[in-house]
Design a protein around this motif. Sequence first.
Motif, PDB file in Angstrom:
ATOM      1  N   CYS A  38       0.770  -1.221   0.033  1.00  0.00           N
ATOM      2  CA  CYS A  38       0.106  -0.090  -0.051  1.00  0.00           C
ATOM      3  C   CYS A  38       0.856   1.236  -0.215  1.00  0.00           C
ATOM      4  O   CYS A  38       2.238   1.083   0.160  1.00  0.00           O
ATOM      5  CB  CYS A  38      -0.937  -0.031   1.199  1.00  0.00           C
ATOM      6  N   ALA A  39       0.316   2.323   0.024  1.00  0.00           N
ATOM      7  CA  ALA A  39       0.961   3.575  -0.185  1.00  0.00           C
ATOM      8  C   ALA A  39       1.838   3.928   1.017  1.00  0.00           C
ATOM      9  O   ALA A  39       2.757   4.552   1.116  1.00  0.00           O
ATOM     10  CB  ALA A  39      -0.126   4.907  -0.412  1.00  0.00           C
ATOM     11  N   ASP A  40       1.224   3.184   2.488  1.00  0.00           N
ATOM     12  CA  ASP A  40       2.069   3.438   3.376  1.00  0.00           C
ATOM     13  C   ASP A  40       3.451   2.738   3.457  1.00  0.00           C
ATOM     14  O   ASP A  40       4.427   2.732   4.412  1.00  0.00           O
ATOM     15  CB  ASP A  40       1.366   3.022   4.715  1.00  0.00           C
ATOM     16  N   ILE A  41       3.923   1.883   2.376  1.00  0.00           N
ATOM     17  CA  ILE A  41       4.687   0.958   2.270  1.00  0.00           C
ATOM     18  C   ILE A  41       5.100   0.047   3.274  1.00  0.00           C
ATOM     19  O   ILE A  41       6.023  -0.753   3.365  1.00  0.00           O
ATOM     20  CB  ILE A  41       6.291   2.082   2.294  1.00  0.00           C
ATOM     21  N   GLU A  42       4.148  -0.039   4.340  1.00  0.00           N
ATOM     22  CA  GLU A  42       4.231  -1.089   5.198  1.00  0.00           C
ATOM     23  C   GLU A  42       3.332  -2.235   5.061  1.00  0.00           C
ATOM     24  O   GLU A  42       3.600  -3.461   5.552  1.00  0.00           O
ATOM     25  CB  GLU A  42       3.966  -0.538   6.680  1.00  0.00           C
TER      26      GLU A  42
END
Length: 256
Positions: A38-42
């Motif tokens: 996801c955009a949160d990279i996590e």
Amino acid sequence: MDLLLIRYKVAEKARRSQMQQLLGQLAVNKYIEWRRSCADIETVTDLFFAHPTSLNLLRAFPKVLLMDCTYKTNRYRLPFLENRVAADGNCGFRAIAGLMGFGEEGWLQVRKDLLKELHTHSDYYRKLFGSQERIDDLTNILASFEPNPGLDRWMTMPDMGHLISSFCQVVLVHLFMQQCLTFLSLRSIPTSAASRKEISHLEPGHPIPPIATNWQRYHDPCAIGWKVAYSSRVQHFKSLISLDVATIETVDLDED
């Protein structure tokens, strides 16, 4: 000392999520992996990984990916992969029907055809399979004409390979992580290259696994031309595949 080591390992795992532990093990064991986040990279949304042996198969057959996900689900009972044929216990017969051009609903006819092949040439197959008991087992599998047969009525390989290739007079390529074989017609002379049908769903001229050992032992003399036609492609396959993939039909435990 052992207790301290255990506590250390537990503490190490506690600092990592399950996903982090999985990614770490993939790296340690030299798996190839790709993931999408996801955009949160996590938060990982998609993860694909492959065993090194699978990569050797991919190099040999770059147009086809084999994913051993049939009937397998995650903890939420969702399938890992959507099947191309109905997963109803007849999927092996559906696949053959589709590749033969009958449409996957021709699975019933495939069962009947293979049963006819087995019974018409029962003396031949009793010799090839080694016993009447194996003939009876295959009869029990093939004589199931219900839409959702149990596990004991599913298609089995490599035995079914001989029935398929001989009845349909086709070249059948069987690819699996643990075993790769090619099945040829046992009793017919080779057809011309132009009219020959290969059941593999691969590009023309692709490498093929070694010929099934029981074909080598029990084929009719008129069928020897099938092997000659494919010898160079078998050698190409052997040069590409890793040694931990079985390329023989049966293993003789008495051999040194």
